[in-house]
Scaffold this motif. Structure first.
Motif, mmCIF file in Angstrom:
data_model
loop_
_atom_site.group_PDB
_atom_site.id
_atom_site.type_symbol
_atom_site.label_atom_id
_atom_site.label_comp_id
_atom_site.label_asym_id
_atom_site.label_seq_id
_atom_site.Cartn_x
_atom_site.Cartn_y
_atom_site.Cartn_z
ATOM 1 N N LEU A 1 0.850 -1.192 0.000
ATOM 2 C CA LEU A 1 0.000 0.000 0.000
ATOM 3 C C LEU A 1 0.883 1.238 0.000
ATOM 4 N N PRO A 2 0.456 2.329 -0.626
ATOM 5 C CA PRO A 2 -0.709 2.405 -1.518
ATOM 6 C C PRO A 2 -0.461 1.634 -2.813
ATOM 7 N N VAL A 3 -1.547 1.269 -3.481
ATOM 8 C CA VAL A 3 -1.475 0.447 -4.682
ATOM 9 C C VAL A 3 -1.272 1.328 -5.909
ATOM 10 N N ASP A 4 -0.200 1.087 -6.649
ATOM 11 C CA ASP A 4 0.032 1.807 -7.893
ATOM 12 C C ASP A 4 -0.294 0.908 -9.089
ATOM 13 N N GLU A 5 -0.126 1.436 -10.280
ATOM 14 C CA GLU A 5 -0.514 0.716 -11.492
ATOM 15 C C GLU A 5 0.392 -0.483 -11.800
ATOM 16 N N LYS A 6 1.537 -0.585 -11.118
ATOM 17 C CA LYS A 6 2.447 -1.708 -11.343
ATOM 18 C C LYS A 6 2.093 -2.925 -10.487
ATOM 19 N N HIS A 7 1.122 -2.766 -9.617
ATOM 20 C CA HIS A 7 0.729 -3.866 -8.726
ATOM 21 C C HIS A 7 0.185 -5.043 -9.535
ATOM 22 N N PRO A 8 0.470 -6.292 -9.142
ATOM 23 C CA PRO A 8 -0.117 -7.435 -9.840
ATOM 24 C C PRO A 8 -1.640 -7.364 -9.873
ATOM 25 N N LEU A 9 -2.219 -7.905 -10.937
ATOM 26 C CA LEU A 9 -3.666 -7.899 -11.111
ATOM 27 C C LEU A 9 -4.201 -9.287 -10.765
ATOM 28 N N ARG A 10 -4.958 -9.363 -9.658
ATOM 29 C CA ARG A 10 -5.464 -10.648 -9.167
ATOM 30 C C ARG A 10 -6.894 -10.473 -8.673
ATOM 31 N N PRO A 11 -7.867 -10.340 -9.565
ATOM 32 C CA PRO A 11 -9.254 -10.137 -9.124
ATOM 33 C C PRO A 11 -9.721 -11.276 -8.221
ATOM 34 N N VAL A 12 -10.571 -10.917 -7.249
ATOM 35 C CA VAL A 12 -11.069 -11.921 -6.308
ATOM 36 C C VAL A 12 -12.531 -12.280 -6.570
ATOM 37 N N ASP A 13 -13.103 -11.736 -7.635
ATOM 38 C CA ASP A 13 -14.480 -12.080 -7.979
ATOM 39 C C ASP A 13 -14.670 -12.007 -9.492
ATOM 40 N N VAL A 14 -15.820 -12.477 -9.954
ATOM 41 C CA VAL A 14 -16.128 -12.507 -11.383
ATOM 42 C C VAL A 14 -16.158 -11.096 -11.961
ATOM 43 N N ASN A 15 -16.705 -10.156 -11.192
ATOM 44 C CA ASN A 15 -16.763 -8.764 -11.648
ATOM 45 C C ASN A 15 -15.375 -8.233 -11.978
ATOM 46 N N GLY A 16 -14.411 -8.497 -11.110
ATOM 47 C CA GLY A 16 -13.057 -8.017 -11.346
ATOM 48 C C GLY A 16 -12.423 -8.643 -12.568
ATOM 49 N N ILE A 17 -12.660 -9.929 -12.781
ATOM 50 C CA ILE A 17 -12.113 -10.613 -13.956
ATOM 51 C C ILE A 17 -12.676 -10.018 -15.239
ATOM 52 N N ASN A 18 -13.986 -9.783 -15.263
ATOM 53 C CA ASN A 18 -14.609 -9.246 -16.469
ATOM 54 C C ASN A 18 -14.233 -7.788 -16.709
ATOM 55 N N LYS A 19 -14.091 -7.003 -15.637
ATOM 56 C CA LYS A 19 -13.649 -5.618 -15.810
ATOM 57 C C LYS A 19 -12.209 -5.574 -16.328
ATOM 58 N N LEU A 20 -11.392 -6.503 -15.874
ATOM 59 C CA LEU A 20 -10.015 -6.573 -16.376
ATOM 60 C C LEU A 20 -10.004 -6.911 -17.866
ATOM 61 N N ALA A 21 -10.860 -7.836 -18.281
ATOM 62 C CA ALA A 21 -10.960 -8.149 -19.710
ATOM 63 C C ALA A 21 -11.419 -6.923 -20.495
ATOM 64 N N GLY A 22 -12.390 -6.182 -19.929
ATOM 65 C CA GLY A 22 -12.846 -4.956 -20.577
ATOM 66 C C GLY A 22 -11.714 -3.950 -20.751
ATOM 67 N N GLU A 23 -10.901 -3.814 -19.720
ATOM 68 C CA GLU A 23 -9.715 -2.952 -19.813
ATOM 69 C C GLU A 23 -8.819 -3.371 -20.973
ATOM 70 N N GLU A 24 -8.508 -4.659 -21.001
ATOM 71 C CA GLU A 24 -7.570 -5.166 -22.000
ATOM 72 C C GLU A 24 -8.097 -4.975 -23.415
#
Length: 334
Positions: free
Chosen positions: A146-169
């Motif tokens: 903490l604090p979390v910057d943009e270089k932090h690993p991406l590890r969603p803990v729910d379906v919403n996070g996984i799909n939002k990450l795909a949307g980003e990509e």
């Protein structure tokens, strides 16, 4: 609402702007600012009851906007809305983390598949459309530091996070490969007038404010978790900066708030600001604990260094403005 910056007036006056999720919390606040700037604003919203859209959000600017009730999953209608637009603020989404776990297929359709459909329509019908996509800090998962910057690993803990990450990509890919100029903003706990308060599908703070104004005790789960909060006017400014700054294309930026606070202290501050209400602390529910990320607050130094944006509104000011709004407007949001 703060007076728009002169540079924004120059950038948006007379320009055609499309906002998906335009009757929702951030979309409607963004629309209000763009109307003041002289933009020609089109709002696209499905008004599905489970999501954040509310016609009350655009009271007073209805005649100055073009409102369309449509769903971003409808691939046949998207080209019609995209043609001729100069800016697209892509805020349509399913925001509930719990809903994404109980109904993952719908979350997939809205937060992932529909994003690809939208970008394909941009590529075919308006490839130079300037796009800003609303993502979420949820994609980081449980922070390693903490604090979390943009270089932090991406590890969603729910379906919403996984799909939002795909949307980003998808947005970043279409920017890099197809030249659809896109920027991703990772939002964290945005609060303010016009947010959803009747349930926790958008933010728990909305439920807390409703309970405080209804003289019901607020339940704080856990209480020690640290968070930061972005006031909606600050978030709106970030979207406008991202849409107009040449250095923003093809990049990802965290948004954040002024300072950080534990949830217990947040509840105490809300009671103090409202001058009424109470709160109790209880153990974190087991079903929520599985997807809780613990402490989280953002490092938004990158967007400050590269685009010149930083949050201005502290948490007390944000709560005071939000409570004042719902003292008058609460019946329209229940």
């Amino acid at each position: 609402m703060k007076k728009p910056a002169p540079s924004f007036a120059k950038a948006f006056k007379g320009k055609r702007v499309l906002i998906t999720g335009g009757l929702g919390f951030i979309g409607s606040n963004l629309a209000r600012t763009l109307v003041k700037l002289g933009a020609k604003v089109t709002l696209l919203d499905s008004l599905i009851p489970e999501y954040g859209g509310n016609r009350r959000n655009v009271r007073g600017i209805e005649a100055k906007t073009n409102i369309n009730l449509a769903d971003v999953r409808d691939r046949h209608s998207l080209p019609e809305f995209l043609r001729g637009q100069e800016f697209l603020f892509n805020l349509a989404g399913q925001t509930s983390h719990m809903d994404s776990m109980t109904d993952p297929e719908t979350d997939l359709e809205i937060n992932c598949r529909a994003q690809l459909t939208l970008l394909e329509a941009c590529r075919k019908h308006n490839p130079r459309l300037r796009v800003v996509f609303a993502s979420t800090r949820q994609i980081y998962g449980r922070p390693d530091y903490l604090p979390v910057d943009e270089k932090h690993p991406l590890r969603p803990v729910d379906v919403n996070g996984i799909n939002k990450l795909a949307g980003e990509e998808y947005h970043l890919l279409y920017s890099q490969v197809h030249g659809v100029p896109s920027t991703v903003l990772r939002l964290t706990n945005t609060i303010g007038p016009r947010m959803r308060v009747k349930d926790a599908r958008q933010t728990f703070v909305g439920v807390w404010i409703k309970q405080i104004l209804e003289e019901k005790p607020v339940e704080v789960w856990g209480g020690t978790q640290l968070r930061d909060f972005t006031y909606v006017d600050d978030a709106v400014e970030a979207f406008l900066v991202a849409a107009t700054h040449p250095q923003a294309v093809g990049k990802v930026f965290n948004l954040g708030g002024v300072g950080r606070i534990s949830l217990r202290d947040l509840a105490a501050l809300l009671v103090d600001v409202a001058g009424q209400g109470s709160y109790t602390v209880r153990e974190f529910p087991a079903d929520r604990r599985k997807i809780d990320i613990g402490d989280y607050y953002s490092d938004c130094g990158l967007i400050e260094r590269e685009l010149g944006w930083k949050p201005k509104t502290n948490i007390r000011q944000a709560l005071a403005k939000t409570v004042a709004y719902y003292r008058k407007e609460l019946p329209h949001y229940l």
